[in-house]
Design a protein around this motif. Structure first.
Motif, PDB file in Angstrom:
ATOM      1  N   MET A  44      64.371 -25.683   8.601  1.00 36.28           N
ATOM      2  CA  MET A  44      63.368 -26.532   9.232  1.00 36.28           C
ATOM      3  C   MET A  44      63.397 -27.914   8.584  1.00 36.28           C
ATOM      4  O   MET A  44      63.387 -28.023   7.364  1.00 36.28           O
ATOM      5  N   VAL A  45      63.435 -28.958   9.415  1.00 42.05           N
ATOM      6  CA  VAL A  45      63.473 -30.321   8.894  1.00 42.05           C
ATOM      7  C   VAL A  45      62.244 -31.138   9.299  1.00 42.05           C
ATOM      8  O   VAL A  45      61.981 -32.179   8.714  1.00 42.05           O
ATOM      9  N   ALA A  46      61.496 -30.658  10.297  1.00 39.34           N
ATOM     10  CA  ALA A  46      60.301 -31.392  10.732  1.00 39.34           C
ATOM     11  C   ALA A  46      59.424 -30.485  11.581  1.00 39.34           C
ATOM     12  O   ALA A  46      59.895 -29.502  12.147  1.00 39.34           O
ATOM     13  N   CYS A  47      58.144 -30.831  11.647  1.00 40.82           N
ATOM     14  CA  CYS A  47      57.235 -30.143  12.564  1.00 40.82           C
ATOM     15  C   CYS A  47      56.142 -31.121  12.964  1.00 40.82           C
ATOM     16  O   CYS A  47      55.865 -32.097  12.271  1.00 40.82           O
ATOM     17  N   SER A  48      55.540 -30.840  14.113  1.00 40.92           N
ATOM     18  CA  SER A  48      54.502 -31.708  14.635  1.00 40.92           C
ATOM     19  C   SER A  48      53.558 -30.873  15.479  1.00 40.92           C
ATOM     20  O   SER A  48      53.977 -29.932  16.150  1.00 40.92           O
ATOM     21  N   SER A  49      52.271 -31.230  15.457  1.00 41.11           N
ATOM     22  CA  SER A  49      51.299 -30.492  16.241  1.00 41.11           C
ATOM     23  C   SER A  49      50.225 -31.444  16.757  1.00 41.11           C
ATOM     24  O   SER A  49      49.849 -32.393  16.078  1.00 41.11           O
ATOM     25  N   THR A  50      49.751 -31.169  17.969  1.00 39.66           N
ATOM     26  CA  THR A  50      48.663 -31.947  18.544  1.00 39.66           C
ATOM     27  C   THR A  50      47.605 -30.989  19.058  1.00 39.66           C
ATOM     28  O   THR A  50      47.893 -29.836  19.362  1.00 39.66           O
ATOM     29  N   GLY A  51      46.387 -31.458  19.170  1.00 39.29           N
ATOM     30  CA  GLY A  51      45.319 -30.628  19.707  1.00 39.29           C
ATOM     31  C   GLY A  51      44.343 -31.473  20.492  1.00 39.29           C
ATOM     32  O   GLY A  51      44.083 -32.622  20.141  1.00 39.29           O
ATOM     33  N   THR A  52      43.839 -30.900  21.575  1.00 39.90           N
ATOM     34  CA  THR A  52      42.843 -31.591  22.386  1.00 39.90           C
ATOM     35  C   THR A  52      41.736 -30.619  22.761  1.00 39.90           C
ATOM     36  O   THR A  52      41.964 -29.423  22.898  1.00 39.90           O
ATOM     37  N   CYS A  53      40.562 -31.147  22.935  1.00 40.83           N
ATOM     38  CA  CYS A  53      39.418 -30.338  23.324  1.00 40.83           C
ATOM     39  C   CYS A  53      39.362 -30.295  24.849  1.00 40.83           C
ATOM     40  O   CYS A  53      39.284 -31.334  25.502  1.00 40.83           O
ATOM     41  N   ALA A  54      39.407 -29.085  25.408  1.00 44.36           N
ATOM     42  CA  ALA A  54      39.388 -28.933  26.858  1.00 44.36           C
ATOM     43  C   ALA A  54      37.980 -29.035  27.435  1.00 44.36           C
ATOM     44  O   ALA A  54      37.809 -29.267  28.607  1.00 44.36           O
ATOM     45  N   PHE A  55      36.955 -28.845  26.602  1.00 44.47           N
ATOM     46  CA  PHE A  55      35.580 -28.959  27.075  1.00 44.47           C
ATOM     47  C   PHE A  55      34.796 -29.740  26.038  1.00 44.47           C
ATOM     48  O   PHE A  55      34.664 -29.319  24.909  1.00 44.47           O
TER      49      PHE A  55
ATOM     50  N   GLU B 189      27.549 -24.641  24.383  1.00 43.66           N
ATOM     51  CA  GLU B 189      28.768 -24.004  24.873  1.00 43.66           C
ATOM     52  C   GLU B 189      29.871 -24.031  23.822  1.00 43.66           C
ATOM     53  O   GLU B 189      29.983 -24.964  23.046  1.00 43.66           O
ATOM     54  N   ASP B 190      30.690 -22.969  23.820  1.00 46.63           N
ATOM     55  CA  ASP B 190      31.875 -22.947  22.963  1.00 46.63           C
ATOM     56  C   ASP B 190      32.856 -24.000  23.451  1.00 46.63           C
ATOM     57  O   ASP B 190      32.930 -24.300  24.640  1.00 46.63           O
ATOM     58  N   LYS B 191      33.597 -24.523  22.529  1.00 48.99           N
ATOM     59  CA  LYS B 191      34.593 -25.532  22.863  1.00 48.99           C
ATOM     60  C   LYS B 191      35.973 -24.894  22.825  1.00 48.99           C
ATOM     61  O   LYS B 191      36.319 -24.214  21.873  1.00 48.99           O
ATOM     62  N   ILE B 192      36.753 -25.109  23.871  1.00 50.38           N
ATOM     63  CA  ILE B 192      38.100 -24.554  23.950  1.00 50.38           C
ATOM     64  C   ILE B 192      39.087 -25.669  23.639  1.00 50.38           C
ATOM     65  O   ILE B 192      39.072 -26.715  24.280  1.00 50.38           O
ATOM     66  N   TRP B 193      39.929 -25.425  22.658  1.00 53.09           N
ATOM     67  CA  TRP B 193      40.937 -26.389  22.238  1.00 53.09           C
ATOM     68  C   TRP B 193      42.311 -25.897  22.648  1.00 53.09           C
ATOM     69  O   TRP B 193      42.586 -24.705  22.641  1.00 53.09           O
ATOM     70  N   THR B 194      43.166 -26.819  23.024  1.00 48.55           N
ATOM     71  CA  THR B 194      44.557 -26.482  23.297  1.00 48.55           C
ATOM     72  C   THR B 194      45.425 -27.258  22.321  1.00 48.55           C
ATOM     73  O   THR B 194      45.064 -28.345  21.869  1.00 48.55           O
ATOM     74  N   SER B 195      46.560 -26.678  21.987  1.00 49.59           N
ATOM     75  CA  SER B 195      47.461 -27.341  21.040  1.00 49.59           C
ATOM     76  C   SER B 195      48.898 -27.182  21.498  1.00 49.59           C
ATOM     77  O   SER B 195      49.229 -26.278  22.271  1.00 49.59           O
ATOM     78  N   TYR B 196      49.732 -28.075  21.033  1.00 44.64           N
ATOM     79  CA  TYR B 196      51.180 -27.973  21.242  1.00 44.64           C
ATOM     80  C   TYR B 196      51.829 -28.231  19.899  1.00 44.64           C
ATOM     81  O   TYR B 196      51.510 -29.212  19.218  1.00 44.64           O
ATOM     82  N   THR B 197      52.720 -27.322  19.495  1.00 42.30           N
ATOM     83  CA  THR B 197      53.380 -27.423  18.200  1.00 42.30           C
ATOM     84  C   THR B 197      54.882 -27.343  18.384  1.00 42.30           C
ATOM     85  O   THR B 197      55.371 -26.546  19.195  1.00 42.30           O
ATOM     86  N   GLU B 198      55.616 -28.180  17.648  1.00 41.29           N
ATOM     87  CA  GLU B 198      57.075 -28.150  17.657  1.00 41.29           C
ATOM     88  C   GLU B 198      57.605 -28.049  16.243  1.00 41.29           C
ATOM     89  O   GLU B 198      57.054 -28.643  15.326  1.00 41.29           O
ATOM     90  N   TYR B 199      58.691 -27.289  16.099  1.00 45.00           N
ATOM     91  CA  TYR B 199      59.394 -27.160  14.838  1.00 45.00           C
ATOM     92  C   TYR B 199      60.840 -27.548  15.083  1.00 45.00           C
ATOM     93  O   TYR B 199      61.471 -27.041  16.015  1.00 45.00           O
ATOM     94  N   VAL B 200      61.391 -28.434  14.271  1.00 47.92           N
ATOM     95  CA  VAL B 200      62.761 -28.897  14.427  1.00 47.92           C
ATOM     96  C   VAL B 200      63.601 -28.277  13.328  1.00 47.92           C
ATOM     97  O   VAL B 200      63.279 -28.368  12.145  1.00 47.92           O
ATOM     98  N   PHE B 201      64.712 -27.637  13.740  1.00 46.62           N
ATOM     99  CA  PHE B 201      65.628 -26.980  12.807  1.00 46.62           C
ATOM    100  C   PHE B 201      66.996 -27.646  12.892  1.00 46.62           C
ATOM    101  O   PHE B 201      67.403 -28.106  13.957  1.00 46.62           O
ATOM    102  N   CYS B 202      67.697 -27.687  11.773  1.00 46.50           N
ATOM    103  CA  CYS B 202      69.007 -28.338  11.686  1.00 46.50           C
ATOM    104  C   CYS B 202      69.999 -27.412  10.985  1.00 46.50           C
ATOM    105  O   CYS B 202      69.637 -26.698  10.045  1.00 46.50           O
TER     106      CYS B 202
END
Length: 118
Positions: A85-96, A104-117
């Motif tokens: 693994m040489v890098a990783c990145s993650s983002t998150g946003t609140c859907a509500f 109300e409960d808050k629902i979060w979504t995320s996207y994560t990437e891992y870069v391998f070499c």
């Protein structure tokens, strides 16, 4: 040698006033981005090519995904093939996010990437 990027979308719920533990949902799909020949070498028959069939080995794709849902399994396969693994990145946003109803409960979504070499 080359690079492979592993990505996944996730979601989780944080309770009212963030007092409760976050509740995570399982990973729905692990995507694979990289050179077709490398992806096939590393993941073999666990690589689902249905979204980009007949891609030539020398070409790149970001449309493959894995037939399993365990990140550790993907990391093990990459490590066994000499990748690090040489890098990783993650983002998150609140859907509500309503400023008027804090109960109300808050629902979060995320996207994560891992870069391998290798």
């Amino acid at each position: 040698s080359g690079y492979i990027t592993i990505g996944y979308r996730g979601s989780y719920t944080i309770g009212r006033d963030a007092q409760a533990d976050a509740k995570f949902r399982r990973v729905a799909r692990i995507t694979v981005c990289g050179k077709t020949s490398l992806a096939k070498e590393v993941f073999g028959d666990t690589l689902n090519e249905s979204r980009d069939p007949d891609r030539p080995p020398e070409r790149y794709t970001s449309r493959y995904y894995l037939k399993f849902n365990f990140l550790e399994q993907a990391f093990d396969k990459l490590s066994e093939s000499g990748f690090h693994m040489v890098a990783c990145s993650s983002t998150g946003t609140c859907a509500f996010a309503s400023s008027t109803d804090q109960s109300e409960d808050k629902i979060w979504t995320s996207y994560t990437e891992y870069v391998f070499c290798r």
